[in-house]
Design an enzyme around this catalytic site. Structure first.
Site, PDB file in Angstrom:
ATOM      1  N   GLU A  27     -65.054  84.740  98.374  1.00 57.99           N
ATOM      2  CA  GLU A  27     -66.379  84.962  98.929  1.00 57.99           C
ATOM      3  C   GLU A  27     -67.026  83.608  99.171  1.00 57.99           C
ATOM      4  OE1 GLU A  27     -65.672  86.247  95.665  1.00 57.99           O
ATOM      5  OE2 GLU A  27     -64.904  88.144  96.388  1.00 57.99           O
ATOM      6  N   THR A  35     -66.990  68.958  97.023  1.00 58.69           N
ATOM      7  CA  THR A  35     -67.093  68.590  98.438  1.00 58.69           C
ATOM      8  C   THR A  35     -67.851  69.658  99.211  1.00 58.69           C
ATOM      9  OG1 THR A  35     -65.048  67.322  98.338  1.00 58.69           O
ATOM     10  CG2 THR A  35     -65.748  68.058 100.518  1.00 58.69           C
TER      11      THR A  35
END
Length: 184
Positions: free
Chosen positions: A133, A109
């Protein structure tokens, strides 16, 4: 070495607190999915972020990291500026067994929106909240939704226990609690 299934992940979470809190099924309704999947665990991002900024013209140096490189944000949504980067942490706390190594991959997604998640492997006997990150590779601002899925953790069990674990080495990111910046 073999990848571990939902049965193994569930058993390790319930019997050995490998993942806390643990969602033992995929949560999907109206959210970027998280929880247990067939061969992995979709980890959530907590509602605390550090977004890179160039307002103070700091240089990103892993040996002398300047915390002024970030703006701190707490909230249910984080907007990562175009072609920029943010740090966050997982909702879940992990305790990795001595004969296991994990790899993290981004969720489709977000990947389809140009959001790349990078997390280094969880080494044998590492534990803590995960520092995440997040890179926005697009020329547009991008939203990250707190308390929803961000990336999937895959668990690999070795046929042999390692000689020296992360805990044995007294790794510098052991038992980290929040968003942890680079350390030497």
């Amino acid at each position: 070495m073999s990848i571990k299934s939902d049965r193994w992940i569930r058993r390790m979470a319930q019997d050995h607190q490998m993942i806390e809190p643990f969602a033992e099924a995929q949560v999907r309704a109206g959210v970027v999915s998280y929880g247990l999947s067939s061969y992995g665990y979709d980890m959530r991002v907590a509602p605390e972020f550090r977004i890179f900024t160039n307002a103070l013209s700091a240089i990103v140096d892993p040996k002398r990291f300047d915390p002024k490189s970030f703006v701190e944000l707490a909230g249910e949504v984080c907007v990562v500026p175009p072609n920029s980067f943010a740090l966050a942490r997982s909702v879940e706390y992990f305790r990795i067994p001595r004969n296991v190594l994990t790899l993290c991959v981004g969720k489709s997604t977000y990947a389809r929106c140009g959001i790349i998640t990078n997390v280094t492997p969880f080494e044998p006997e590492w534990e803590g909240f995960v520092t995440l990150e997040i890179s926005n590779t697009t020329p547009l601002p991008a939203k990250i939704y707190a308390n929803e899925g961000l990336c999937q953790i895959l668990f690999f069990q070795s046929d042999e226990v390692c000689e020296v674990s992360y805990k044995d080495r007294k790794g510098k990111y052991q038992a980290q609690k929040g968003i942890v910046l680079p350390k030497l």
